[in-house]
Enzyme design. Structure first.
Site: not given
Length: 266
Positions: A50, A75, A89, A152, A154, A180
């Site tokens: 987000h 995230r 990476d 997560q 949600e 969520d």
């Protein structure tokens, strides 16, 4: 001389005798990240889901956080093995994968963090910051030791599958997202609704039964304290953008005149 990577979030949770408090960096600002990294909090969540943060942004934020005694988590925007590979990476050791609603999705997230034959992560450590360009001894054979995966939950489906998700090998922690989750339950914007809180507690119970650390997002201090009392192992208690928004509003409320009014005179 061989380099050593920082302890993972899994290790930080295992070593702590108290719940770990963290916050989000959603602005993508290196300055905000550095301020937050030096705050004394335990962990920092660098968000790509987000926010406008790109891979280049995440690299900079990881480099900034490296100088401070805080554990950075990243995230990713989705349970996508390509993005997870790229973030790993860059040197992210603690990915968080959103919207995991089944054991199969959790296993897919685990596979994205592991090299073959256990997973599907592409091999490019000699070219990447993850192994510090081959300066970390035996990185390929020990890569799983350097990565801690948080998934997560949600959605209502994720709550129903929480017991299975919590027992998936390679899932090191579960992070509940009430925003969520409330939406998936038909209670959009009602994160503190009793049914949503009960669902969060159900995930706590499933994770605790499996021996998997569990955390939750709770910017309201009262709500955060309640979840800590319920056994949360880690809690996100704020975000850089939210802190700036609320603090600037408080300044405006205190020092700006109401619409149509006069400014106070000194």
């Amino acid at each position: 001389m061989p380099l050593r990577l920082n302890p993972t979030f899994r290790a930080a949770l295992a070593a702590s005798d108290r719940p770990l408090a963290g916050m989000w960096v959603s602005s993508g600002s290196a300055v905000a990240a550095e301020i937050a990294a030096g705050s004394g909090l335990d962990w920092l969540l660098l968000d790509m889901e987000h926010s406008a943060a790109s891979l280049e942004t995440v690299l900079t934020l990881l480099q900034v956080a490296q100088a401070y005694p805080i554990t950075p988590l990243v995230r990713v925007p989705w349970n996508d093995p390509t993005v997870i590979k790229q973030v790993l990476d860059l040197g992210a050791q603690n990915p968080i994968v959103p919207m995991v609603s089944s054991a199969a999705e959790a296993r897919a997230a685990v596979a994205a963090t592991r090299y073959p034959p256990e997973g599907v992560r592409g091999v490019g450590s000699a070219l990447a910051r993850s192994a510090r360009w081959s300066r970390v001894d035996d990185y390929l054979s020990t890569a799983a030791d350097h990565v801690s995966l948080t998934v997560q939950i949600e959605t209502a489906a994720g709550v129903a599958a929480a017991a299975e998700i919590a027992t998936v090998e390679g899932v090191d922690a579960i992070f509940v997202g009430p925003s969520d989750l409330s939406a998936s339950m038909g209670l959009l914007g009602q994160q503190s609704h009793p049914d949503v809180v009960a669902a969060v507690h159900a995930v706590f119970a499933a994770a605790q039964e499996a021996g998997t650390p569990v955390g939750v997002n709770a910017f309201d201090p009262v709500v955060a304290e309640a979840y800590l009392a319920a056994g949360a192992d880690f809690v996100a208690v704020g975000a850089d953008v939210a802190l700036l928004a609320r603090a600037s509003e408080a300044l405006a409320h205190r020092f700006s005149a109401p619409h149509g009014g006069e400014r106070p005179r000194s």
